[in-house]
Design a protein around this motif. Structure first.
Motif, PDB file in Angstrom:
ATOM      1  N   CYS A  22      20.924  20.069  14.451  1.00 54.19           N
ATOM      2  CA  CYS A  22      19.902  20.806  13.706  1.00 54.19           C
ATOM      3  C   CYS A  22      20.058  20.487  12.224  1.00 54.19           C
ATOM      4  CB  CYS A  22      20.038  22.305  13.923  1.00 54.19           C
ATOM      5  SG  CYS A  22      19.075  23.257  12.724  1.00 54.19           S
ATOM      6  N   PRO A  23      19.009  19.950  11.611  1.00 53.13           N
ATOM      7  CA  PRO A  23      19.141  19.545  10.212  1.00 53.13           C
ATOM      8  C   PRO A  23      19.370  20.742   9.284  1.00 53.13           C
ATOM      9  CG  PRO A  23      16.889  19.157  11.020  1.00 53.13           C
ATOM     10  CD  PRO A  23      17.685  19.646  12.181  1.00 53.13           C
ATOM     11  N   VAL A  26      21.120  25.862  11.776  1.00 50.95           N
ATOM     12  CA  VAL A  26      20.682  27.160  12.272  1.00 50.95           C
ATOM     13  C   VAL A  26      21.678  27.735  13.292  1.00 50.95           C
ATOM     14  CG1 VAL A  26      18.875  28.318  13.638  1.00 50.95           C
ATOM     15  CG2 VAL A  26      18.248  26.756  11.772  1.00 50.95           C
ATOM     16  N   PHE A  27      22.380  26.859  14.025  1.00 47.30           N
ATOM     17  CA  PHE A  27      23.267  27.322  15.100  1.00 47.30           C
ATOM     18  C   PHE A  27      24.737  27.275  14.698  1.00 47.30           C
ATOM     19  CE2 PHE A  27      19.458  25.397  16.790  1.00 47.30           C
ATOM     20  CZ  PHE A  27      18.994  26.348  17.684  1.00 47.30           C
ATOM     21  N   CYS A  49      15.085  27.787   9.745  1.00 43.54           N
ATOM     22  CA  CYS A  49      14.429  26.851  10.672  1.00 43.54           C
ATOM     23  C   CYS A  49      13.111  26.330  10.103  1.00 43.54           C
ATOM     24  CB  CYS A  49      14.176  27.549  12.007  1.00 43.54           C
ATOM     25  SG  CYS A  49      13.185  26.566  13.135  1.00 43.54           S
ATOM     26  N   THR A  50      12.914  25.015  10.216  1.00 42.84           N
ATOM     27  CA  THR A  50      11.668  24.418   9.739  1.00 42.84           C
ATOM     28  C   THR A  50      10.732  24.099  10.888  1.00 42.84           C
ATOM     29  OG1 THR A  50      12.673  22.252   9.889  1.00 42.84           O
ATOM     30  CG2 THR A  50      12.786  23.353   7.749  1.00 42.84           C
ATOM     31  N   GLY A  51      11.194  24.327  12.101  1.00 43.85           N
ATOM     32  CA  GLY A  51      10.324  24.078  13.260  1.00 43.85           C
ATOM     33  C   GLY A  51      10.245  22.631  13.681  1.00 43.85           C
ATOM     34  N   CYS A  52      11.303  21.865  13.445  1.00 44.69           N
ATOM     35  CA  CYS A  52      11.250  20.433  13.798  1.00 44.69           C
ATOM     36  C   CYS A  52      11.383  20.186  15.302  1.00 44.69           C
ATOM     37  CB  CYS A  52      12.342  19.675  13.058  1.00 44.69           C
ATOM     38  SG  CYS A  52      13.993  20.011  13.697  1.00 44.69           S
ATOM     39  N   LYS A  53      11.808  21.181  16.044  1.00 38.82           N
ATOM     40  CA  LYS A  53      11.898  21.127  17.513  1.00 38.82           C
ATOM     41  C   LYS A  53      12.959  20.177  18.060  1.00 38.82           C
ATOM     42  CE  LYS A  53       7.177  22.557  18.473  1.00 38.82           C
ATOM     43  NZ  LYS A  53       5.957  22.273  19.209  1.00 38.82           N
ATOM     44  N   CYS A  55      16.178  20.762  18.273  1.00 40.20           N
ATOM     45  CA  CYS A  55      17.190  21.468  19.061  1.00 40.20           C
ATOM     46  C   CYS A  55      16.760  21.643  20.503  1.00 40.20           C
ATOM     47  CB  CYS A  55      17.497  22.820  18.429  1.00 40.20           C
ATOM     48  SG  CYS A  55      16.028  23.831  18.188  1.00 40.20           S
ATOM     49  N   LEU A  65      12.652  28.264  21.950  1.00 36.62           N
ATOM     50  CA  LEU A  65      12.126  28.139  20.600  1.00 36.62           C
ATOM     51  C   LEU A  65      10.658  28.516  20.605  1.00 36.62           C
ATOM     52  CD1 LEU A  65      12.920  26.952  17.753  1.00 36.62           C
ATOM     53  CD2 LEU A  65      12.053  24.780  18.595  1.00 36.62           C
TER      54      LEU A  65
HETATM   55  S1  SF4 Z   1      13.530  23.650  15.260  1.00 39.33           S
HETATM   56 FE1  SF4 Z   1      15.643  23.753  15.926  1.00 39.33          FE
HETATM   57  S2  SF4 Z   1      16.559  21.899  15.105  1.00 39.33           S
HETATM   58 FE2  SF4 Z   1      14.657  22.197  14.007  1.00 39.33          FE
HETATM   59  S3  SF4 Z   1      15.238  23.364  12.222  1.00 39.33           S
HETATM   60 FE3  SF4 Z   1      14.607  24.857  13.730  1.00 39.33          FE
HETATM   61  S4  SF4 Z   1      16.505  25.407  14.742  1.00 39.33           S
HETATM   62 FE4  SF4 Z   1      16.930  23.537  13.635  1.00 39.33          FE
END
Ligand code: SF4
Ligand SMILES: Cc1ncc(C[n+]2csc(CCOP(=O)(O)OP(=O)(O)O)c2C)c(N)n1
Ligand code: SF4
Ligand code: SF4
Lengths: 474, 263
Positions: A22-23, A26-27, A49-53, A55, A65
């Motif tokens: 995860c960039p 978050v975890f 979280c930026t929502g890059c998906k 993870c 998610l």
């Molecule tokens: S979508 Fe998942 S990997 Fe991407 S930023 Fe959010 S928690 Fe991290």
């Protein structure tokens, strides 16, 4: 955009991928430990979280998610799974049907290999795959011409392993399928024949035998695979094996091979040899053919065990049944079970019994003079021609000899032989090999059984058998 | 639907038996996502697998028609299925040992004949299921259970092999880039004729442990170091390019050789 991230703890494997990949970090490690000894994770910094998906794509399903996207797509995946096949897949099908022979009834003058092709097409076979090998080549070549005409499929495969694989695939796609080979090619097919046994896949394999071992004498006849066809596969269960003696019988038994294969959902081996394959004889074609098509009952389990050792229903790909076909030990629905001894035993028993329980129906013998015979010549396929002549001649000379020729070689008609052994003094088994069926006959009875082997790549001269019957030795 | 929901919908059981961190899980996720994005259902496809960890992907978990065949033969089985019923959408999932070693002959002939099937080769650089023996794709000097001093044989470049056999569509993506994997899978599923995809997949259990990459994440970082997209290739000098493997989509051997600067 609102985001909700959670981890279903029972699904977390502690692989660490979310933490590391995860960039936005978050975890983080949680407190619990997985059975494999890894730390389960927790969502520590959800607001970053930026929502890059990334993870959820790395995780084996634990990360849930939820990202509300502004435009929810109009499409919602259909949740209706299974039974999604075409309407016709919701109807039962199969069983006996009387069908018109596509050829005009009458007499045809055919080579043995040609008769196999015409019979296969007549009972509805529409898939052939094969690899060139003498003496089976004419089947491949003829199929190449004839399948085009009937809108069927003929594949010249890259090898025999591919050929058998293809016909098994085609069989599950719903077509009656056949391949043809000789000893060396048959050996290559064994692994997948075993798969066909295990997955209850109907198909017909023609083994045009030649003189072996190995490359031997490709153009010379032999009956070198008589045991291999039955016992050659790992975990050999049961096999239905037929061996005709004439071009007419090649035609008739090819149809029978398909019918048995479809009824019992099992590979059927049709034996031939270099002599029969290239022999030209007249064949009588009747107007109607009785053909059996595999039975399908929607929703029925596709594999054994069945309550009464009957053959299970056979769907095809695309019927919407979620077919799960596997050579691993499996239950009735095809779910794999690689360690349960009970399931293994039940499955083996089913595969064995679905054929053995019908063994009366699987007896097909030519019998001559068995009423008073003291000596019985047991012959298979081509050798039957010589043996029959010799028996007739010997009787003219007052010898009490009889003749038995199982057209269905396996399951071996053990009951018949046992019954005869009560009144017969001796059985003799002439064969174009070094003595193979001799052992099968001897195993069943306590009477004297004599092997008359001739593995020299020649048809057994009828006079040689006659001489033996007249007491001149072999 | 998100991956969590897609897996609940399409997998027969939620928890698989793959080792923690196995790349095959990423492949499963990406395949489900690709199917969803294409507005299709998983059971619109007909899966055929060989034997190996890779053979368990569809056969053990997918709610769809599938045929779990013998080691090395899924391409041949799939050929039979497809030719017998051209309406079926036939997909092969195999391991590298499965498709390129024992099944190599079927692979090149299906490519040559342009049999309309999609072959997904999960390349974890060795034989996973049987305990980590070297395979046809094991990199030089890598340690496996049969090459404890390091592998001495030159591995197959599967993209080159399959393009050379005549395939018109081939792609390669590493699991480190799952979004690209999704794109690659979608293109595979929508292309015509014979299609081949090499998925570079981490096997932490058998490969990682023996090669100082016990954690899956470390293997993904290794992938990111060693794999380079074909778009970026042109900017590299010959020396740096030497240790890199190119990923992306390829339509001809000529194009691929040019990218490798072997043209
Ligand atoms: S979508 Fe998942 S990997 Fe991407 S930023 Fe959010 S928690 Fe991290
Ligand atoms: C004919 C045959 N030979 C050998 C095996 C044993 N075997 C099972 S899986 C496997 C290797 C699998 O490796 P790969 O295809 O790379 O798949 P992975 O397990 O790595 O996904 C082997 C050799 C077999 N099942 N059948
Ligand atoms: S990626 Fe999923 S399985 Fe792996 S540690 Fe994170 S939550 Fe657990
Ligand atoms: S052995 Fe390797 S390929 Fe097989 S499940 Fe484990 S990590 Fe995955």
């Amino acid at each position: 955009m609102e985001r909700k991230i959670s981890i279903e703890q029972t699904l977390c494997r502690g692989c660490n991928l979310c933490v590391e990949m995860c960039p936005k970090k978050v975890f983080e490690d949680g407190e619990e430990i997985s059975p494999e000894g890894f730390k389960l994770k927790k969502v520590a910094n959800p607001t970053k979280c930026t929502g890059c998906k990334l993870c959820e794509l790395f995780c084996p399903g634990a990360i849930n998610l939820k990202i509300e996207e502004k435009e929810t797509p109009s499409y919602s995946p259909r949740l209706r799974l299974g039974r999604g096949g075409p309407p016709e897949a919701r109807l039962a099908r199969g069983g006996w049907r009387e069908t018109k022979n596509p050829l005009t009834p009458g007499k045809y003058f055919w080579q043995g290999n040609k008769a196999v092709v015409e019979a296969a097409l007549a009972c509805g076979c529409r898939f052939f795959a094969g690899y060139p090998i003498t003496p089976a080549n004419e089947i491949l070549e003829e199929m190449a011409k004839r399948m085009k005409v009937v809108d069927g499929v003929m594949v010249q495969a890259e090898d025999e392993i591919a050929a058998i694989s293809m016909i098994l695939g085609a069989s599950w796609a719903g077509l009656k399928a056949i391949t043809a080979t000789s000893g060396p090619g048959f050996a290559l097919m064994q692994e997948n024949l075993s798969l066909a046994d295990m997955t209850e896949t109907p198909c017909v394999v023609v083994d045009v035998q030649r003189a072996g071992p190995s490359t031997g004498q490709p153009t010379r006849p032999g009956a070198m695979d008589m045991r291999e066809v039955r016992y050659g596969s790992h975990g050999a269960i049961q096999r239905i094996v037929l061996y005709p003696e004439s071009v007419q019988e090649l035609y008739d038994l090819t149809i029978k091979a398909f019918n048995l294969s479809e009824r019992f959902r099992t590979p059927v081996i049709l034996l031939s040899d270099a002599y029969l394959a290239h022999l030209s004889e007249s064949v009588e074609i009747k107007e109607k053919i009785d053909a059996f098509d595999r039975i399908y009952i929607p929703g029925e389990p596709p594999f054994g065990p069945t309550p009464d050792f009957s053959t299970p229903s056979m769907p095809r790909f695309g019927d919407g049944e979620f077919l799960s076909i596997t050579g691993s030990t499996h239950d009735k629905l095809g779910a794999r079970s690689t360690a349960d001894s009970g399931i293994q035993e039940e499955l083996i028993s089913h595969l064995q019994n679905k054929i053995i329980k019908q063994k009366e129906e699987l007896v097909d013998c030519e019998e001559l003079f068995l009423n008073d015979a003291k000596i019985v010549v047991v012959a298979f396929g081509t050798v039957g021609r010589s043996a029959k002549w010799a028996v007739r001649e010997a009787r003219k000379r007052g010898k009490k000899v009889g003749f038995l020729r199982p057209r269905i070689v396996y399951p071996f008609p053990a009951d018949k032989i046992k019954e005869l052994s009560g009144k017969v003094r001796k059985f003799v088994v002439p064969e174009m090999n070094q003595g193979q069926m001799f052992y099968v006959v001897r195993e069943k009875i306590s009477r004297e059984v004599v092997s008359l082997p001739q593995p020299n790549g020649q048809i057994i001269d009828p006079r040689r058998i006659l001489k033996y019957l007249l007491g001149e030795g072999w | 639907m998100n991956i969590h929901e897609l897996r609940k919908l399409y997998l027969k059981q939620e928890k698989t038996t793959f080792c923690p961190g196995c790349g095959y899980e990423i492949f499963i996720n990406c395949l489900l996502k690709a199917v969803e994005e294409m507005k299709k259902k998983l059971d619109d496809f007909n899966f055929v697998e060989g034997i190996g960890c890779s053979g368990w992907v569809a056969s053990n978990y997918f709610k769809a028609d599938n045929f779990h065949t013998t080691h090395g033969r899924p391409v041949a089985f799939a050929t039979g299925v497809k030719l017998a019923n051209p309406k079926l959408n036939v997909i092969v999932i195999g391991g590298d040992g499965d498709t390129a070693s024992i099944g190599g002959n079927h692979l090149i002939h299906a490519a040559r004949k342009n049999i309309p099937i999609a072959v997904f080769c999960l390349n974890n650089f060795l034989y996973g299921m049987t305990g980590g023996q070297a395979g046809p794709t094991t990199p030089i000097n890598s340690k496996t259970s049969t090459t404890t001093e390091g592998n001495a044989d030159i591995p197959f470049d599967l993209v080159k092999l399959v393009l050379g056999a005549g395939a018109k569509y081939v792609n390669r993506y590493p699991t480190a880039y799952p979004h690209l994997l999704v794109k690659g899978i979608k293109n595979m599923l929508s292309a015509d004729g014979f299609r081949f995809m090499e998925i570079i997949s981490q096997c932490p259990r058998q490969y990682g442990q023996r090669n100082q990459m016990r954690w899956a994440s470390k293997m993904l970082l290794w992938q990111k170091e060693h794999f380079i997209s074909k778009e970026k290739v042109r900017s590299l000098n010959d020396e740096t390019l030497k240790d890199k493997i190119i990923f992306g989509e390829f339509q001809s051997l000529k194009e691929y050789l040019e990218l490798l600067r072997e043209g």
